[in-house]
Design a protein around this motif. Structure first.
Motif, PDB file in Angstrom:
ATOM      1  N   SER A  15      -6.866 -11.320   3.522  1.00 59.36           N
ATOM      2  CA  SER A  15      -6.359 -11.890   4.774  1.00 59.36           C
ATOM      3  C   SER A  15      -4.967 -10.762   5.462  1.00 59.36           C
ATOM      4  CB  SER A  15      -6.257 -12.867   5.010  1.00 59.36           C
ATOM      5  OG  SER A  15      -5.777 -13.606   4.048  1.00 59.36           O
ATOM      6  N   ALA A  16      -3.692 -10.671   4.263  1.00 64.02           N
ATOM      7  CA  ALA A  16      -2.782 -10.624   4.748  1.00 64.02           C
ATOM      8  C   ALA A  16      -3.310  -8.720   5.239  1.00 64.02           C
ATOM      9  CB  ALA A  16      -1.940 -10.027   3.660  1.00 64.02           C
ATOM     10  N   ALA A  17      -3.222  -8.508   4.713  1.00 61.78           N
ATOM     11  CA  ALA A  17      -4.019  -6.726   5.299  1.00 61.78           C
ATOM     12  C   ALA A  17      -4.678  -6.803   6.965  1.00 61.78           C
ATOM     13  CB  ALA A  17      -4.514  -5.476   4.335  1.00 61.78           C
ATOM     14  N   GLN A  18      -5.238  -7.788   6.799  1.00 63.27           N
ATOM     15  CA  GLN A  18      -6.296  -7.442   7.974  1.00 63.27           C
ATOM     16  C   GLN A  18      -5.951  -8.278   9.572  1.00 63.27           C
ATOM     17  OE1 GLN A  18      -9.143  -5.838   9.006  1.00 63.27           O
ATOM     18  NE2 GLN A  18      -9.026  -5.020   6.559  1.00 63.27           N
ATOM     19  N   ALA A  19      -4.191  -8.851   9.062  1.00 60.70           N
ATOM     20  CA  ALA A  19      -3.800  -9.455  10.162  1.00 60.70           C
ATOM     21  C   ALA A  19      -2.804  -8.655  10.814  1.00 60.70           C
ATOM     22  CB  ALA A  19      -3.002 -10.723   9.434  1.00 60.70           C
ATOM     23  N   ILE A  20      -2.070  -7.674   9.634  1.00 62.78           N
ATOM     24  CA  ILE A  20      -1.127  -6.656  10.127  1.00 62.78           C
ATOM     25  C   ILE A  20      -1.995  -5.497  10.912  1.00 62.78           C
ATOM     26  CG2 ILE A  20      -0.644  -4.178   9.487  1.00 62.78           C
ATOM     27  CD1 ILE A  20       0.410  -6.029   6.575  1.00 62.78           C
ATOM     28  N   VAL A  21      -3.750  -5.404  10.605  1.00 62.01           N
ATOM     29  CA  VAL A  21      -4.532  -4.753  11.308  1.00 62.01           C
ATOM     30  C   VAL A  21      -4.606  -4.923  12.738  1.00 62.01           C
ATOM     31  CG1 VAL A  21      -7.045  -3.723  10.954  1.00 62.01           C
ATOM     32  CG2 VAL A  21      -5.473  -3.447   8.878  1.00 62.01           C
ATOM     33  N   ALA A  22      -4.744  -6.428  12.652  1.00 65.95           N
ATOM     34  CA  ALA A  22      -4.980  -6.949  14.196  1.00 65.95           C
ATOM     35  C   ALA A  22      -4.178  -7.093  14.887  1.00 65.95           C
ATOM     36  CB  ALA A  22      -5.244  -8.972  13.867  1.00 65.95           C
ATOM     37  N   GLN A  24     -11.371   7.221  -7.389  1.00 68.14           N
ATOM     38  CA  GLN A  24     -10.311   8.007  -8.043  1.00 68.14           C
ATOM     39  C   GLN A  24      -9.014   7.643  -7.113  1.00 68.14           C
ATOM     40  OE1 GLN A  24      -8.775   7.463 -11.310  1.00 68.14           O
ATOM     41  NE2 GLN A  24     -11.978   6.935 -11.873  1.00 68.14           N
ATOM     42  N   PRO A  25      -7.787   8.007  -7.435  1.00 68.13           N
ATOM     43  CA  PRO A  25      -7.365   7.214  -8.640  1.00 68.13           C
ATOM     44  C   PRO A  25      -7.474   5.465  -8.691  1.00 68.13           C
ATOM     45  CG  PRO A  25      -5.437   8.155  -7.202  1.00 68.13           C
ATOM     46  CD  PRO A  25      -6.663   8.590  -6.779  1.00 68.13           C
ATOM     47  N   ALA A  26      -7.109   4.770  -9.810  1.00 66.16           N
ATOM     48  CA  ALA A  26      -7.021   3.260  -9.321  1.00 66.16           C
ATOM     49  C   ALA A  26      -6.374   2.708  -8.623  1.00 66.16           C
ATOM     50  CB  ALA A  26      -7.215   2.748 -11.075  1.00 66.16           C
ATOM     51  N   ALA A  27      -5.271   3.137  -8.870  1.00 64.80           N
ATOM     52  CA  ALA A  27      -4.562   2.349  -8.024  1.00 64.80           C
ATOM     53  C   ALA A  27      -4.360   2.726  -6.175  1.00 64.80           C
ATOM     54  CB  ALA A  27      -2.467   2.701  -7.747  1.00 64.80           C
ATOM     55  N   ALA A  28      -4.752   3.668  -5.806  1.00 64.01           N
ATOM     56  CA  ALA A  28      -5.483   3.882  -4.539  1.00 64.01           C
ATOM     57  C   ALA A  28      -7.002   3.028  -4.193  1.00 64.01           C
ATOM     58  CB  ALA A  28      -5.602   5.075  -4.599  1.00 64.01           C
ATOM     59  N   ILE A  29      -7.816   2.146  -5.439  1.00 62.62           N
ATOM     60  CA  ILE A  29      -8.610   2.148  -4.970  1.00 62.62           C
ATOM     61  C   ILE A  29      -8.556   0.881  -4.538  1.00 62.62           C
ATOM     62  CG2 ILE A  29     -11.336   1.333  -5.955  1.00 62.62           C
ATOM     63  CD1 ILE A  29     -11.203   4.516  -4.926  1.00 62.62           C
ATOM     64  N   SER A  30      -7.288   0.279  -5.044  1.00 67.00           N
ATOM     65  CA  SER A  30      -7.478  -1.271  -5.713  1.00 67.00           C
ATOM     66  C   SER A  30      -6.105  -1.261  -4.865  1.00 67.00           C
ATOM     67  CB  SER A  30      -6.018  -1.334  -6.497  1.00 67.00           C
ATOM     68  OG  SER A  30      -6.299  -1.172  -8.591  1.00 67.00           O
ATOM     69  N   HIS A  56     -13.231   5.275   3.133  1.00 69.76           N
ATOM     70  CA  HIS A  56     -13.576   3.807   3.268  1.00 69.76           C
ATOM     71  C   HIS A  56     -13.313   3.520   4.092  1.00 69.76           C
ATOM     72  CE1 HIS A  56     -13.359   4.261  -1.345  1.00 69.76           C
ATOM     73  NE2 HIS A  56     -12.923   4.885  -1.155  1.00 69.76           N
ATOM     74  N   LYS A  57     -13.838   2.727   4.790  1.00 69.90           N
ATOM     75  CA  LYS A  57     -13.580   2.351   6.177  1.00 69.90           C
ATOM     76  C   LYS A  57     -12.460   1.333   6.352  1.00 69.90           C
ATOM     77  CE  LYS A  57     -16.821   1.705  10.004  1.00 69.90           C
ATOM     78  NZ  LYS A  57     -18.082   1.100  10.038  1.00 69.90           N
ATOM     79  N   ILE A  58     -10.968   1.345   7.123  1.00 71.81           N
ATOM     80  CA  ILE A  58     -10.123   0.326   7.325  1.00 71.81           C
ATOM     81  C   ILE A  58     -10.181  -0.355   7.942  1.00 71.81           C
ATOM     82  CG2 ILE A  58      -9.259   1.329   4.617  1.00 71.81           C
ATOM     83  CD1 ILE A  58      -6.795   1.930   7.482  1.00 71.81           C
ATOM     84  N   ALA A  59     -10.657   0.057   9.361  1.00 73.29           N
ATOM     85  CA  ALA A  59     -10.307  -0.273  10.720  1.00 73.29           C
ATOM     86  C   ALA A  59     -11.211   0.233  11.764  1.00 73.29           C
ATOM     87  CB  ALA A  59      -8.851  -0.617  10.775  1.00 73.29           C
ATOM     88  N   ARG A  60     -10.805  -0.084  12.803  1.00 72.24           N
ATOM     89  CA  ARG A  60     -11.270   0.572  13.692  1.00 72.24           C
ATOM     90  C   ARG A  60     -10.283   0.668  14.925  1.00 72.24           C
ATOM     91  NH1 ARG A  60     -16.096  -0.660  16.506  1.00 72.24           N
ATOM     92  NH2 ARG A  60     -17.127   1.485  16.443  1.00 72.24           N
ATOM     93  N   ASP A  61     -10.413   1.419  16.048  1.00 75.54           N
ATOM     94  CA  ASP A  61      -8.800   1.702  17.465  1.00 75.54           C
ATOM     95  C   ASP A  61      -9.601   2.207  18.099  1.00 75.54           C
ATOM     96  OD1 ASP A  61      -6.510   2.491  17.138  1.00 75.54           O
ATOM     97  OD2 ASP A  61      -6.542   4.760  17.094  1.00 75.54           O
ATOM     98  N   ALA A  62      -8.793   2.449  19.576  1.00 71.68           N
ATOM     99  CA  ALA A  62      -8.965   2.129  20.682  1.00 71.68           C
ATOM    100  C   ALA A  62      -8.373   3.889  21.243  1.00 71.68           C
ATOM    101  CB  ALA A  62      -8.927   1.235  21.448  1.00 71.68           C
ATOM    102  N   ILE A  63      -9.226   4.547  21.389  1.00 67.67           N
ATOM    103  CA  ILE A  63      -8.470   5.402  22.262  1.00 67.67           C
ATOM    104  C   ILE A  63      -8.150   5.238  23.829  1.00 67.67           C
ATOM    105  CG2 ILE A  63      -9.014   8.178  22.782  1.00 67.67           C
ATOM    106  CD1 ILE A  63     -10.328   8.635  20.543  1.00 67.67           C
ATOM    107  N   ILE A 107      -6.961   0.011  -1.603  1.00 66.52           N
ATOM    108  CA  ILE A 107      -8.222   0.281   0.141  1.00 66.52           C
ATOM    109  C   ILE A 107      -8.605  -0.769  -0.390  1.00 66.52           C
ATOM    110  CG2 ILE A 107     -10.350   1.641   0.631  1.00 66.52           C
ATOM    111  CD1 ILE A 107      -8.504   3.831  -0.685  1.00 66.52           C
ATOM    112  N   HIS A 108      -9.218  -1.632  -1.869  1.00 75.36           N
ATOM    113  CA  HIS A 108      -9.728  -3.030  -1.844  1.00 75.36           C
ATOM    114  C   HIS A 108      -9.044  -4.107  -0.776  1.00 75.36           C
ATOM    115  CE1 HIS A 108     -12.807  -1.222  -5.097  1.00 75.36           C
ATOM    116  NE2 HIS A 108     -13.243  -1.072  -3.807  1.00 75.36           N
ATOM    117  N   TRP A 109      -8.146  -3.918  -1.164  1.00 80.25           N
ATOM    118  CA  TRP A 109      -7.239  -5.259  -0.722  1.00 80.25           C
ATOM    119  C   TRP A 109      -6.497  -4.856   1.198  1.00 80.25           C
ATOM    120  CZ3 TRP A 109      -1.910  -4.194   2.333  1.00 80.25           C
ATOM    121  CH2 TRP A 109      -1.262  -5.200   1.951  1.00 80.25           C
TER     122      TRP A 109
END
Lengths: 287, 224
Positions: A273-280, A258-264, A114-121, A266-268
């Motif tokens: 927007s709260a999670a993507q604000a942290i990523v940013a 699986q497991p459901a808690a982990a998938i939830s 599951h892709k969650i963000a991008r990062d510069a090296i 990752i979807h969050w």
């Protein structure tokens, strides 16, 4: 009531206070002992365990902090490198394997990336060496070992000193991404480079060695001199705009869905927007 | 008369016993991880308020270092540390920085932290040379300073966070016999208290609460 009886009653009260103090201290003793849970209600919450990439770990810690504020869930975060995370999740040792490299054909089957963000090296040098820029052939020459002295590198301010190379171990996702983005088709010469187990170690080595050069996740470039690559500075703005070429993906890997808690969770991370604000704050968000 | 004096004396004794039991229990608290050896390290450090770090407004910086007695030019180094807090935390820095005594970052030492979120602390395996010091960051749930929290009908005083650090270090066996090479094994130190965070601002609400509490107490005493 006679005064002696009152004193005896007071005496009884003091005994109770003494007992209560001992009991309180014993409770503190148990509560503060390493590994003892401080709150039994936390036991009822599902636990999401994570291991893997040292590049993803700072982001994962911040995301977990935000997520637990609004969800009845607990995390357990450890590190080890991307390959360790992928192996751990494949063997069912953790719910999520954090990876800073793309999937490989050799990875175990049944894993979902599951892709969650991008990062510069960033290629980094010591602050005493303000090397302004490196072309791809320049990076390849240094890390392959065909150039061994700083006076062979245009713009370097270290005279004829030998270049000290710091690279990552084979289990590292940053190493894999660096190879693909900067080095292909030649490879890093591990026989002349010092292999290190984490981004933090490369950062510390380069910070303390004026002749050092290495590569780290942008988050770990603080205190070093990030070298521009192909004329573009390694910073968050250029990584977000797509101008900087050395950008890779961050993944959270699960075994199936699986497991459901982990998938939830990752979807969050992917959609809220709260999670993507942290990523940013230090990385490149998905949206 | 005698019975009165006896009761007074036993009352004092009971008070002493209560206090002594508390001190004994606290001493036991410090002695928990047992196995501390003769070459136990000498660690010290502190907590500092830092609301601008990665942990957000409730962030606290920790720093500590250890001196480990050396034997025949052989250093006994720190292999891991665990940090336990008196209040639950919801963030810890995964990669604390190790510094040399001169203030430069160490080029050989590194620690990677792991633990529960939220939780009562975290552990950091890795390597740290004796004499160097580590600087990291964590965040508490709620303010790390002493503050008032509304619970039910009234206010409750929440004490400032405190932290204890325990280190795992390399120890020596057979170090007194020059003909036998030393055998290395690991030991755990006792917990070192890093204290409460420095830099907590004066809390006006807390002071008003304390004043109100004292006035209430005085009035109650006058009445009784």
């Amino acid at each position: 009531m006679s005064s002696s009886r009152m004193r005896l009653r007071r005496l009884g009260r003091w005994r109770r206070v003494g007992g209560a103090a001992l009991l309180t201290a014993a409770v503190v003793l148990v509560a503060v002992a390493p590994g003892a849970p401080a709150d039994t209600s936390a036991k009822r919450a599902p636990t999401i365990t994570m291991s893997g990439s040292t590049s993803v770990a700072p982001l994962a810690a911040k995301l977990a902090q935000k997520y637990v504020q609004s969800h009845n869930v607990q995390f357990r975060l450890s590190q080890g490198g991307s390959d360790v995370g992928i192996s751990d999740v494949a063997h069912g040792r953790v719910s999520i394997g954090n990876s800073s490299r793309d999937p490989k054909p050799t990875d175990p089957g049944g894993l979902v990336f599951h892709k969650i963000a991008r990062d510069a090296i960033c290629v980094v040098t010591n602050t005493a060496n303000g090397l302004p820029n490196l072309s791809q052939s320049g990076v390849q020459a240094i890390f392959h070992g065909s150039v061994r002295h700083w006076n062979q590198v245009p713009g370097a301010g270290r005279g004829s000193n030998t270049i000290d190379l710091f690279v990552r171990t084979a289990a590292s996702g940053t190493q894999d991404a660096f190879q693909k983005l900067f080095m292909d088709p030649v490879s890093v010469n591990n026989s002349i480079a010092k292999q290190l187990a984490s981004n933090g170690l490369v950062q510390q080595k380069v910070k303390s060695d004026p002749d050092g050069i290495g590569y780290v996740s942008l988050f770990f470039a603080k205190g070093t001199h990030p070298v521009a690559y192909k004329g573009v500075a390694c910073n968050l703005r250029n990584a977000k705009s797509g101008q900087y070429g050395g950008v890779r993906n961050f993944w959270m890997v699960t075994k199936g869905n699986q497991p459901a808690a982990a998938i939830s969770f990752i979807h969050w991370v992917q959609n809220s927007s709260a999670a993507q604000a942290i990523v940013a704050t230090n990385w490149v968000p998905l949206h | 008369m005698n019975s009165r004096r006896g009761a007074r004396h036993s009352g004092r004794r009971a008070r002493y016993l209560g206090g002594a039991s508390l001190v004994a229990a606290c001493a036991a608290l410090l002695a928990i991880p047992g196995g501390a050896s003769a070459v136990a390290p000498d660690c010290s450090g502190k907590l500092t308020l830092n609301g601008h770090g990665e942990g957000g407004k409730n962030g606290v910086d920790y720093s500590f270092g250890c001196k480990v007695p050396t034997i025949e030019n052989d250093k006994a180094d720190i292999q891991a540390f665990s940090l336990v807090t008196s209040r639950r935390i919801d963030y810890f820095q995964p990669d604390p920085t190790v510094f040399q005594p001169n203030g430069d970052p160490s080029s050989t030492d590194a620690l990677n932290c792991e633990g529960p979120i939220p939780g009562p602390g975290f552990g950091c395996p890795g390597a740290m040379t004796a004499g160097n010091h580590v600087v990291g960051h964590f965040a508490t749930i709620g303010s790390p300073c002493r503050h008032l929290e509304r619970r039910g009908a009234g206010n409750v005083v929440i004490p400032a966070v405190q932290a204890w650090v325990t280190v795992t270090f390399q120890d020596h066996k057979n170090d007194l016999d020059p003909n036998t090479p030393p055998t290395y094994y690991t030991s755990q130190s006792h917990p070192y208290n890093l204290g409460k965070p420095r830099g907590c601002p004066a809390n006006k609400r807390l002071r008003a609460h304390r004043r109100h509490h004292r006035a209430h107490h005085r009035a109650h005493r006058r009445h009784s």
